[in-house]
Design a protein around this motif. Structure first.
Motif, PDB file in Angstrom:
ATOM      1  N   GLN A 292       1.536  28.338  42.345  1.00 10.49           N
ATOM      2  CA  GLN A 292       0.510  28.131  41.320  1.00 10.49           C
ATOM      3  C   GLN A 292       1.054  27.314  40.152  1.00 10.49           C
ATOM      4  OE1 GLN A 292      -2.680  28.900  41.618  1.00 10.49           O
ATOM      5  NE2 GLN A 292      -3.146  28.007  39.611  1.00 10.49           N
ATOM      6  N   SER A 293       2.276  27.616  39.739  1.00  7.62           N
ATOM      7  CA  SER A 293       2.884  26.899  38.615  1.00  7.62           C
ATOM      8  C   SER A 293       3.110  25.429  38.948  1.00  7.62           C
ATOM      9  CB  SER A 293       4.207  27.558  38.225  1.00  7.62           C
ATOM     10  OG  SER A 293       3.999  28.876  37.742  1.00  7.62           O
ATOM     11  N   ILE A 294       3.590  25.160  40.175  1.00  7.04           N
ATOM     12  CA  ILE A 294       3.816  23.775  40.592  1.00  7.04           C
ATOM     13  C   ILE A 294       2.492  23.023  40.663  1.00  7.04           C
ATOM     14  CG2 ILE A 294       4.528  22.322  42.534  1.00  7.04           C
ATOM     15  CD1 ILE A 294       6.700  24.454  43.115  1.00  7.04           C
ATOM     16  N   THR A 295       1.485  23.664  41.217  1.00  6.08           N
ATOM     17  CA  THR A 295       0.169  23.031  41.327  1.00  6.08           C
ATOM     18  C   THR A 295      -0.377  22.674  39.950  1.00  6.08           C
ATOM     19  OG1 THR A 295      -0.280  24.303  43.350  1.00  6.08           O
ATOM     20  CG2 THR A 295      -2.154  23.282  42.256  1.00  6.08           C
ATOM     21  N   GLU A 296      -0.245  23.595  39.003  1.00  6.61           N
ATOM     22  CA  GLU A 296      -0.731  23.328  37.648  1.00  6.61           C
ATOM     23  C   GLU A 296       0.079  22.224  36.975  1.00  6.61           C
ATOM     24  OE1 GLU A 296      -3.425  24.453  36.122  1.00  6.61           O
ATOM     25  OE2 GLU A 296      -3.935  25.492  37.987  1.00  6.61           O
ATOM     26  N   ALA A 297       1.408  22.251  37.183  1.00  8.65           N
ATOM     27  CA  ALA A 297       2.262  21.228  36.574  1.00  8.65           C
ATOM     28  C   ALA A 297       1.929  19.845  37.109  1.00  8.65           C
ATOM     29  CB  ALA A 297       3.727  21.561  36.830  1.00  8.65           C
ATOM     30  N   LEU A 298       1.650  19.753  38.401  1.00  8.34           N
ATOM     31  CA  LEU A 298       1.289  18.466  38.995  1.00  8.34           C
ATOM     32  C   LEU A 298      -0.088  18.009  38.498  1.00  8.34           C
ATOM     33  CD1 LEU A 298       2.541  19.078  42.636  1.00  8.34           C
ATOM     34  CD2 LEU A 298       3.498  17.439  40.999  1.00  8.34           C
ATOM     35  N   LYS A 299      -0.995  18.961  38.388  1.00  3.81           N
ATOM     36  CA  LYS A 299      -2.342  18.629  37.905  1.00  3.81           C
ATOM     37  C   LYS A 299      -2.275  18.039  36.497  1.00  3.81           C
ATOM     38  CE  LYS A 299      -5.411  21.502  39.245  1.00  3.81           C
ATOM     39  NZ  LYS A 299      -6.266  22.714  39.400  1.00  3.81           N
ATOM     40  N   GLU A 300      -1.396  18.599  35.670  1.00  2.09           N
ATOM     41  CA  GLU A 300      -1.248  18.110  34.299  1.00  2.09           C
ATOM     42  C   GLU A 300      -0.724  16.674  34.243  1.00  2.09           C
ATOM     43  OE1 GLU A 300       1.242  20.887  32.320  1.00  2.09           O
ATOM     44  OE2 GLU A 300      -0.247  22.515  32.384  1.00  2.09           O
ATOM     45  N   ARG A 301      -0.009  16.267  35.299  1.00  2.00           N
ATOM     46  CA  ARG A 301       0.539  14.904  35.324  1.00  2.00           C
ATOM     47  C   ARG A 301      -0.545  13.845  35.542  1.00  2.00           C
ATOM     48  NH1 ARG A 301       6.487  14.620  34.753  1.00  2.00           N
ATOM     49  NH2 ARG A 301       6.958  16.805  34.409  1.00  2.00           N
ATOM     50  N   GLY A 302      -1.652  14.248  36.137  1.00  2.00           N
ATOM     51  CA  GLY A 302      -2.769  13.323  36.323  1.00  2.00           C
ATOM     52  C   GLY A 302      -2.711  12.503  37.591  1.00  2.00           C
TER      53      GLY A 302
ATOM     54  N   GLU B 184      12.494  22.854  38.761  1.00  2.00           N
ATOM     55  CA  GLU B 184      11.949  23.427  37.523  1.00  2.00           C
ATOM     56  C   GLU B 184      11.519  24.877  37.712  1.00  2.00           C
ATOM     57  OE1 GLU B 184       8.377  22.782  34.228  1.00  2.00           O
ATOM     58  OE2 GLU B 184       8.770  21.218  35.714  1.00  2.00           O
ATOM     59  N   PHE B 185      10.908  25.169  38.865  1.00  2.00           N
ATOM     60  CA  PHE B 185      10.373  26.515  39.067  1.00  2.00           C
ATOM     61  C   PHE B 185      11.231  27.366  40.008  1.00  2.00           C
ATOM     62  CE2 PHE B 185       6.767  23.929  37.680  1.00  2.00           C
ATOM     63  CZ  PHE B 185       6.363  24.676  36.585  1.00  2.00           C
TER      64      PHE B 185
ATOM     65  N   TYR C 149      -1.372  16.992  46.809  1.00  2.00           N
ATOM     66  CA  TYR C 149      -2.724  16.664  47.260  1.00  2.00           C
ATOM     67  C   TYR C 149      -3.713  17.749  46.834  1.00  2.00           C
ATOM     68  CZ  TYR C 149      -6.551  15.277  50.324  1.00  2.00           C
ATOM     69  OH  TYR C 149      -7.777  14.888  50.811  1.00  2.00           O
ATOM     70  N   ARG C 150      -3.266  19.005  46.908  1.00  2.00           N
ATOM     71  CA  ARG C 150      -4.115  20.111  46.465  1.00  2.00           C
ATOM     72  C   ARG C 150      -4.434  19.964  44.974  1.00  2.00           C
ATOM     73  NH1 ARG C 150      -2.101  26.335  46.954  1.00  2.00           N
ATOM     74  NH2 ARG C 150      -2.670  26.011  49.131  1.00  2.00           N
ATOM     75  N   ALA C 151      -3.436  19.554  44.194  1.00  2.00           N
ATOM     76  CA  ALA C 151      -3.609  19.464  42.747  1.00  2.00           C
ATOM     77  C   ALA C 151      -4.369  18.216  42.309  1.00  2.00           C
ATOM     78  CB  ALA C 151      -2.240  19.493  42.071  1.00  2.00           C
TER      79      ALA C 151
END
Length: 271
Positions: A11-21, A151-152, A41-43
């Motif tokens: 979940q943390s990785i997905t959110e971090a990637l989503k924040e990157r745009g 990171e995680f 791809y999910r993010a």
């Protein structure tokens, strides 16, 4: 604070990637980069792209594997041509050759990212990788490549667990270092040597030795298989010797210690 569960890390990785745009994933088709590509791809959906370098150090069959896994994931997949031997320091094969390879590869990935307006390059180095000799790690750090598994705090077995949860076909795929790791440090890497090693390993894999390395010591093949498979290997020694000599090896040997990742690094101990 209690340690993060694997699900929490995902979940943390997905959110971090989503924040990157947007993200460009350095994608070999191995389990690490495949999980990272799937999470990207999910993010990010269409704003995530996987890039594979078709190079002389890529083992036979690995490009087709990468294509298949990218299709499984659904992520856009770009294949570029990159010849590491064009990097003079890499071809010279010093103990930090991976540094020069990674530097050159990231340079090419940055070109793709810039062309597509992607602001982050991500790579699948994980916590378990930090234990060994990893000069390439220095290059990706210098170049600002993002390593979410670091990171995680995601280790190799956790990545395999995530791959199984995601239903990826490579969840249990053996690790496959690039073919340059079959050449002793200080011995120049050539296209001919890489091709010889790649064909030798592909032949042994066709015989059912899924975890195998053929180390090329100036034309002497030092073969590593799992210890439990040595008896079966010796039963095929005449056929194996004949085939490898036709590929250009002068002598064919079996390493009695068996397969171990990074065996060429054993000469670095105590340095």
């Amino acid at each position: 604070m209690p340690p993060m569960s694997v699900n929490d890390k995902v979940q943390s990785i997905t959110e971090a990637l989503k924040e990157r745009g947007s993200a460009l994933v350095a994608f070999s088709g191995g389990v690490d980069s495949s999980v990272l590509a799937a999470l990207a791809y999910r993010a990010l959906g269409k704003y995530a792209v996987a890039v594979t370098a078709d190079s002389p150090t890529l083992a036979p069959g690995e490009l087709e594997c990468a294509k298949g896994v990218a299709k499984e994931i659904g992520i856009k997949h770009i294949i570029i041509t990159y010849d590491e031997l064009g990097e003079p320091e890499f071809a010279r094969n010093p103990v930090d050759r991976c540094y020069y390879c990674k530097k050159g590869l990231v340079r090419e990935l940055k070109k793709i990212a810039e062309e597509r307006g992607i602001n982050t390059i991500v790579e699948g180095t994980n916590l378990s990788d930090l234990k060994g000799h990893r000069p390439g790690r220095r290059a990706v750090t210098e170049e600002g490549v993002y390593n979410p598994f670091i990171e995680f705090g995601v280790a190799k077995e956790e990545i395999r667990e995530i791959a199984r949860e995601l239903g990826l076909s490579v969840a249990d795929k053996p690790s496959m270092a690039c073919l340059s790791s079959r050449i002793p440090y200080g011995h120049a890497i050539t296209h001919e040597a890489l091709e010889r090693v790649g064909k030798a390993e592909a032949y042994l894999q066709s015989l059912g030795f899924n975890v195998v390395r053929v180390r090329d010591h100036n034309g002497i093949a030092r073969i590593e298989v799992m210890p439990a498979e040595m008896a079966r290997f010796l039963g095929m020694r005449e056929a194996v010797t004949s085939r490898l000599k036709r590929l250009g090896f002068s002598y064919v040997t079996l390493d009695l210690m068996g397969f171990r990742s990074g065996s060429m690094d054993e000469v670095l101990q105590g340095r």
